[in-house]
Write a protein that holds these residues in place. Structure first.
Motif, short mmCIF file in Angstrom:
data_model
loop_
_atom_site.label_atom_id
_atom_site.label_comp_id
_atom_site.label_asym_id
_atom_site.label_seq_id
_atom_site.Cartn_x
_atom_site.Cartn_y
_atom_site.Cartn_z
N ALA A 73 -0.86 -55.68 57.36
CA ALA A 73 -2.06 -54.89 57.07
C ALA A 73 -1.92 -54.05 55.79
CB ALA A 73 -2.44 -54.00 58.25
N ARG A 74 -1.03 -54.45 54.91
CA ARG A 74 -0.86 -53.73 53.63
C ARG A 74 -1.99 -54.10 52.68
NH1 ARG A 74 3.56 -55.08 48.98
NH2 ARG A 74 2.59 -53.77 47.38
N LEU A 75 -2.60 -53.10 52.06
CA LEU A 75 -3.59 -53.32 51.01
C LEU A 75 -2.82 -53.76 49.77
CD1 LEU A 75 -6.82 -52.36 50.32
CD2 LEU A 75 -5.43 -51.23 48.60
N ILE A 76 -3.08 -54.99 49.31
CA ILE A 76 -2.33 -55.51 48.17
C ILE A 76 -3.20 -55.73 46.94
CG2 ILE A 76 -0.53 -56.54 49.61
CD1 ILE A 76 -1.88 -59.30 49.09
N GLY A 77 -4.49 -55.40 47.02
CA GLY A 77 -5.35 -55.55 45.85
C GLY A 77 -6.81 -55.68 46.24
N TRP A 78 -7.53 -56.37 45.38
CA TRP A 78 -8.93 -56.66 45.65
C TRP A 78 -9.26 -58.07 45.19
CZ3 TRP A 78 -12.31 -52.94 42.15
CH2 TRP A 78 -12.26 -53.35 40.82
N CYS A 79 -10.28 -58.63 45.77
CA CYS A 79 -10.81 -59.93 45.35
C CYS A 79 -12.20 -60.06 45.94
CB CYS A 79 -9.92 -61.07 45.82
SG CYS A 79 -10.41 -62.68 45.12
N GLY A 80 -13.09 -60.68 45.21
CA GLY A 80 -14.42 -60.88 45.73
C GLY A 80 -15.40 -61.28 44.65
N ILE A 81 -16.65 -60.97 44.90
CA ILE A 81 -17.76 -61.38 44.04
C ILE A 81 -18.65 -60.17 43.76
CG2 ILE A 81 -19.81 -62.86 43.85
CD1 ILE A 81 -17.30 -64.56 44.06
N ILE A 82 -18.91 -59.92 42.48
CA ILE A 82 -19.90 -58.92 42.09
C ILE A 82 -20.94 -59.61 41.20
CG2 ILE A 82 -18.28 -56.98 42.20
CD1 ILE A 82 -18.28 -57.02 39.07
N ARG A 83 -21.98 -58.90 40.87
CA ARG A 83 -22.92 -59.37 39.85
C ARG A 83 -22.35 -58.89 38.52
NH1 ARG A 83 -26.31 -63.49 40.72
NH2 ARG A 83 -26.46 -63.54 42.97
N GLY A 84 -22.09 -59.84 37.62
CA GLY A 84 -21.51 -59.49 36.33
C GLY A 84 -22.36 -58.51 35.56
N SER A 85 -21.69 -57.73 34.70
CA SER A 85 -22.41 -56.69 33.95
C SER A 85 -22.18 -56.76 32.44
CB SER A 85 -22.00 -55.30 34.46
OG SER A 85 -20.62 -55.10 34.24
N VAL A 86 -21.39 -57.73 31.99
CA VAL A 86 -21.11 -57.83 30.55
C VAL A 86 -21.13 -59.28 30.09
CG1 VAL A 86 -19.70 -55.72 30.45
CG2 VAL A 86 -18.60 -57.92 30.87
N GLY A 87 -21.35 -59.45 28.79
CA GLY A 87 -21.24 -60.76 28.17
C GLY A 87 -22.07 -61.82 28.86
N PRO A 88 -21.55 -63.04 28.93
CA PRO A 88 -22.31 -64.15 29.48
C PRO A 88 -22.45 -64.14 31.00
CG PRO A 88 -20.18 -64.90 28.71
CD PRO A 88 -20.29 -63.45 28.34
N VAL A 89 -21.84 -63.17 31.68
CA VAL A 89 -21.93 -63.15 33.14
C VAL A 89 -22.91 -62.10 33.66
CG1 VAL A 89 -19.62 -64.12 33.44
CG2 VAL A 89 -19.92 -61.64 33.47
N VAL A 90 -23.69 -61.49 32.79
CA VAL A 90 -24.65 -60.49 33.23
C VAL A 90 -25.56 -61.09 34.30
CG1 VAL A 90 -26.67 -59.11 32.53
CG2 VAL A 90 -24.63 -59.13 31.10
N ASP A 91 -25.61 -60.41 35.44
CA ASP A 91 -26.44 -60.80 36.59
C ASP A 91 -26.01 -62.12 37.25
OD1 ASP A 91 -28.01 -58.50 36.53
OD2 ASP A 91 -29.37 -59.37 35.06
#
Length: 186
Positions: A73-91
């Motif tokens: 149960a150790r927190l070792i980081g993060w991973c997932g999906i967001i809506r991009g906010s910069v460059g070619p990944v905006v939205d």
């Protein structure tokens, strides 16, 4: 909304808790981890980042989730999906990850990224998932390639939130289409 939880063989991707901040700060303040991401974060910056992820989860149902190892149960980081906010990944759906340096090289990032992309294609209508990183971040680029992502030649850009004098300024963009992802996992 109920607390998010996505399990893989060795990991749990879940919603953030306020008590995660100290463990995540240990990761975000590690110069080794941050060498390809930017300056190490202060405690307050880490706290704000976790609050931002909590807000995204509440508002849109996904974020870069807390990544916990199942065995302890150790927190070792993060991973997932967001809506991009910069460059070619905006939205666009953007996969992202960050992990404690002592956990590198064990396949955790690929395992979590695979689950996150699976989740995105099962739950979002978008035709592709994207990922960005600084040009020299070979570890992240290798994960992107293991995910079947391809580099978008037209996706190179100077990150607007990075100091123009920084070697981290130039970023690259990778993507995988739903069709390519489905054909890989079929």
């Amino acid at each position: 909304m109920a607390d998010f939880c996505l399990k893989t063989e060795r990991l749990v991707l879940r919603g953030w808790r306020d008590e995660d901040v100290p463990a995540f700060h240990a990761i975000c303040s590690d110069p080794t981890v941050m060498a390809t991401l930017g300056a190490p974060l202060s405690y307050e910056q880490t706290e704000a980042l976790v609050a931002r992820m909590q807000g995204l989860q509440a508002d849109v149902g996904h974020c870069f989730w807390a990544m916990e190892r199942r065995e302890d149960a150790r927190l070792i980081g993060w991973c997932g999906i967001i809506r991009g906010s910069v460059g070619p990944v905006v939205d666009q759906p953007e996969a992202g990850w960050r992990m404690a340096a002592d956990c590198w090289g064990k396949g955790y990032t690929s395992e979590a990224a695979r689950a996150s992309i699976d989740w995105a294609f099962a739950n979002l209508p978008d035709p592709a998932v994207y990922a960005i990183t600084s040009d020299g971040n070979q570890r992240s680029r290798a994960v992107m390639e293991r995910m079947g992502m391809t580099r978008l030649a037209e996706g190179d850009f100077d990150h607007p939130k990075v100091d123009p004098a920084s070697p981290l300024l130039r970023h690259v963009t990778y993507s995988v289409t739903r069709e390519d992802w489905d054909s890989r996992t079929a």
